[in-house]
Design an enzyme around this catalytic site. Structure first.
Site, PDB file in Angstrom:
ATOM      1  N   CYS A   1      11.786  29.211  16.473  1.00  0.00           N
ATOM      2  CA  CYS A   1      10.595  29.779  17.108  1.00  0.00           C
ATOM      3  C   CYS A   1       9.925  28.764  18.026  1.00  0.00           C
ATOM      4  CB  CYS A   1       9.619  30.307  16.063  1.00  0.00           C
ATOM      5  SG  CYS A   1       9.049  29.041  14.930  1.00  0.00           S
TER       6      CYS A   1
ATOM      7  N   ASP B   1       7.995  20.638  17.422  1.00  0.00           N
ATOM      8  CA  ASP B   1       7.613  19.500  16.585  1.00  0.00           C
ATOM      9  C   ASP B   1       8.830  18.722  16.101  1.00  0.00           C
ATOM     10  OD1 ASP B   1       4.792  19.315  16.498  1.00  0.00           O
ATOM     11  OD2 ASP B   1       4.753  21.218  15.421  1.00  0.00           O
TER      12      ASP B   1
ATOM     13  N   GLU C   1      10.263  21.596  10.792  1.00  0.00           N
ATOM     14  CA  GLU C   1       9.803  20.941  12.018  1.00  0.00           C
ATOM     15  C   GLU C   1       9.540  19.448  11.836  1.00  0.00           C
ATOM     16  OE1 GLU C   1       6.438  23.095  13.544  1.00  0.00           O
ATOM     17  OE2 GLU C   1       5.505  23.296  11.587  1.00  0.00           O
TER      18      GLU C   1
ATOM     19  N   HIS D   1       0.329  22.516  23.405  1.00  0.00           N
ATOM     20  CA  HIS D   1      -0.107  23.887  23.108  1.00  0.00           C
ATOM     21  C   HIS D   1      -0.785  24.539  24.303  1.00  0.00           C
ATOM     22  CE1 HIS D   1       1.067  22.788  19.078  1.00  0.00           C
ATOM     23  NE2 HIS D   1       1.339  24.076  18.989  1.00  0.00           N
TER      24      HIS D   1
HETATM   25  C1  PEP Z   1       7.181  24.322  16.861  1.00  0.00           C
HETATM   26  O1  PEP Z   1       6.723  23.234  16.489  1.00  0.00           O
HETATM   27  O2  PEP Z   1       8.284  24.440  17.430  1.00  0.00           O
HETATM   28  C2  PEP Z   1       6.396  25.557  16.677  1.00  0.00           C
HETATM   29  C3  PEP Z   1       6.912  26.731  16.936  1.00  0.00           C
HETATM   30  O3  PEP Z   1       5.097  25.426  16.269  1.00  0.00           O
HETATM   31  P1  PEP Z   1       3.940  24.929  17.235  1.00  0.00           P
HETATM   32  O4  PEP Z   1       4.502  24.872  18.647  1.00  0.00           O
HETATM   33  O5  PEP Z   1       2.818  25.889  17.135  1.00  0.00           O
HETATM   34  O6  PEP Z   1       3.614  23.584  16.708  1.00  0.00           O
HETATM   35 MG    MG Z   2       5.020  23.192  15.165  1.00  0.00          MG
END
Ligand code: PEP
Ligand code: MG
Length: 588
Positions: A526, A479, A455, A212
């Site tokens: 996403c 994920d 995910e 992140h």
């Molecule tokens: C993902 O896991 O691809 C996602 C968009 O959520 P995050 O990256 O916030 O875990």
């Molecule tokens: Mg995620």
């Protein structure tokens, strides 16, 4: 002497500037810039912590003096003497003042930075006795930091607080020179605070491509390298560095020739951006007339502006957890959340906004404090929807805020990390409960579409269940890859195994897209895969028509879309899907 440190490329472009070290210590500390008006109180904060610790040590010394040699060895008294002496060290005191006054670092950051500077001097000493005093100095500083954490825990400023302008930093001969932040690690909350700050680039020792911290760096659209191992040990404050965010390299103390070469690359990158900017109003339609929806991922309501500027057709992922982080446990109440969501919705001027319910845990802890359960694997623990369902009152507060924000524009609500039918039913029941609470209170609310993130492989393998309950699905590839391949996305030591093109990952992605299309349900991606231009043609070939990514990536992906023909890409994508080595099949 010029040398290069290699890491993982996370955000494109070239940055050239002076290094600012966010020094690491065994105690996690907040890093932020203070207002120039707070300089004196910040210095006073360090002084009173130092004085309190000094008194503590003196008391300890008196107790030791009353003990017998058996109870308290002589060395203990000698160590306390050394610690008390180091407490008064002028270099420590003056250095800390310098970082606070001249650089506007918060007290804890100033302390760790000065500790690092003095430690390096100790490392270079010939005398082994003096070299060993480094450990004493570390203990002294940590005592002060621990005291500050306990007594006057550093309240970090709200993330939206404007950071000082670079000229406010009074850099002497470095004035007006871009600054590059080099750190052992930066939490997502730290990154968020730096979001509107002066830094032209970031380098961290740890972290994977889709950690992140890397995601926030990417959203800032400035060059960044993570997983650069010992970068923060090798670089010194104020060293000249180049960050090559395309190659994942940091060059320290570059020669004039290297500087000229990278200056040229930097200008070429700027020209490329200007060229792409012309595509902003061009509809994202493929050569064979397929419309593609390019949405933005945002972390804060203010990011809506960048999304609009990049020509996004809406927000496909608002990571609401960033509203919850770095607040020392004081979570935002319903009013605060409602206003934040409303700002995002109104900021998008009638375009849809997908608000994801809170996804904290794993590498997004609420606060920067070290967890007691560091031995556990937090990515497999109480994160995202599991965390929300564990505290239904907190969750309903968020649900009510999102439902209320839906009065002000098109809102979709999205739930992260679902895997079980029981979790789905529990979540939907809580949404009904939140609606009933608003009804009872006579508060207006909207009727958002409810979607789920895919995910976890278990979710991708039980699509009919998800499609029965939800209006749309969005694939969180970050994920999904982590859990399919058992690779911690935040761990640079296994980053080479984190493979979006692994046949198992592609199979889960392809099947999710195909099943949603068959049932005429909306589906998007996403995760970071959606903003990776090397994946655009494959995803179009697999039938994806909605992509959500950082605003900075939208125009480059649009360029790929404009050059693609989905009729031709579909059979090719199926061949890639069947291949033993999809990466080779794509290249061939
Ligand atoms: C993902 O896991 O691809 C996602 C968009 O959520 P995050 O990256 O916030 O875990
Ligand atoms: Mg995620």
């Amino acid at each position: 002497m010029t040398f290069a440190v290699h890491g993982l490329a996370v955000a494109r472009g070239i940055a050239i500037g002076r290094a600012v070290l966010a020094a690491s210590s065994r105690i996690d500390v907040a890093h932020y810039f203070i207002d120039p008006g707070s300089v004196l109180s910040e210095i006073a904060r360090v002084r009173s912590a130092r004085d309190a610790v000094k008194e503590e040590l003196q008391r300890l010394q008196q107790t030791v003096a009353l003990m017998s040699a058996k109870e308290a060895p002589q060395e203990l008294s000698a160590i306390l003497d050394v610690h008390l002496m180091l407490m008064q060290d002028k270099e420590l005191e003056e250095g800390v003042k310098h970082w606070i006054i001249d650089r506007l670092y918060n007290a804890e950051w100033a302390l760790t930075t000065q500790l690092e500077a003095i430690s390096r001097q100790f490392d270079e000493m010939e005398d082994p006795y003096l070299r060993e005093r480094k450990a004493d100095l570390e203990q002294v500083v940590e005592r002060i930091l621990r005291y500050m954490k306990g007594v006057a825990s550093p309240v970090a400023p709200p993330p939206a607080r404007p950071a000082p302008r670079q000229q406010d930093l009074q850099l002497g001969d470095t004035e007006d020179v871009p600054l590059v932040l080099v750190a052992h690690d930066l939490s997502p909350a730290d990154m968020l605070q730096f979001k509107q700050s002066v830094f032209a680039g970031f380098v961290t020792d740890v972290g994977g491509k889709t950690s992140h911290t890397a995601i926030v760096a990417r959203s800032m659209d400035i060059p960044a390298v993570v997983g650069a191992r010992s970068a923060s040990q090798l670089v010194r404050q104020d060293d000249w560095v180049i960050i090559d965010g395309d190659a994942g390299v940091m060059i320290v103390d570059p020669s004039a020739i290297i500087l000229a070469e990278y200056g040229f690359k930097q200008r070429r990158g700027d020209l490329e951006r200007e060229r792409l900017a012309r595509l902003r109003h061009t509809p994202a339609v493929t050569l064979d007339g397929e419309r593609v929806e390019l949405l933005a991922n945002i972390e804060m309501p203010e990011d809506a502006e960048a999304a609009l500027k990049a020509g996004a057709a809406g927000v496909g992922l608002f990571r609401s957890e960033f509203l919850f982080m770095g607040r020392q446990g004081h979570l935002p109440d319903e009013e605060e959340q409602y206003h934040a969501y409303r700002r995002a919705v109104e900021g998008m001027q009638g375009l849809p906004v997908t608000i994801r319910t809170v996804d904290v845990g794993a590498d997004k802890p609420l606060d920067d404090t070290r967890r007691d359960n560091a031995h556990l694997n937090p990515a497999l623990g109480l994160r995202a929807i599991r965390w929300s369902l564990a505290d239904p009152a907190m969750f309903r507060t968020q649900l009510r805020a999102i439902l209320r924000a839906a009065v002000h524009g098109p809102v979709h609500m999205m739930i992260p990390m679902l895997a079980h039918g029981s979790e789905i039913r529990h979540t939907l029941a809580l949404i009904d409960h939140a609606r009933a609470e608003l009804d009872n209170a006579g508060i207006a609310y909207g009727n958002p579409q409810i979607g789920a993130m895919i995910e976890i492989p278990a979710a991708a393998l039980t699509l009919p269940l998800f499609l029965r309950y939800f209006d749309f699905l969005s694939i969180g590839t970050n994920d999904l890859i982590q859990y399919t391949l058992a690779i911690d996305r935040a761990d640079e030591s296994v980053a080479h195994l984190y493979d979006p093109l692994h046949p198992a990952v592609l199979r889960l992605v392809a099947d999710t897209i195909a099943e949603c299309r068959r049932q005429r349900k909306g589906v998007s991606i996403c995760g970071e895969m959606a903003g990776d231009t090397s994946m655009t043609r494959l995803l179009l070939g697999l039938g994806l028509r909605t992509f959500s990514m950082h605003p900075a990536q939208i125009l480059a992906v649009k360029q790929e879309v404009l050059r693609s023909n989905t009729t031709r890409l579909a059979p090719w994508a199926q061949r890639v899907l069947q291949a033993e080595d999809p990466a080779a099949a794509m290249a061939g």
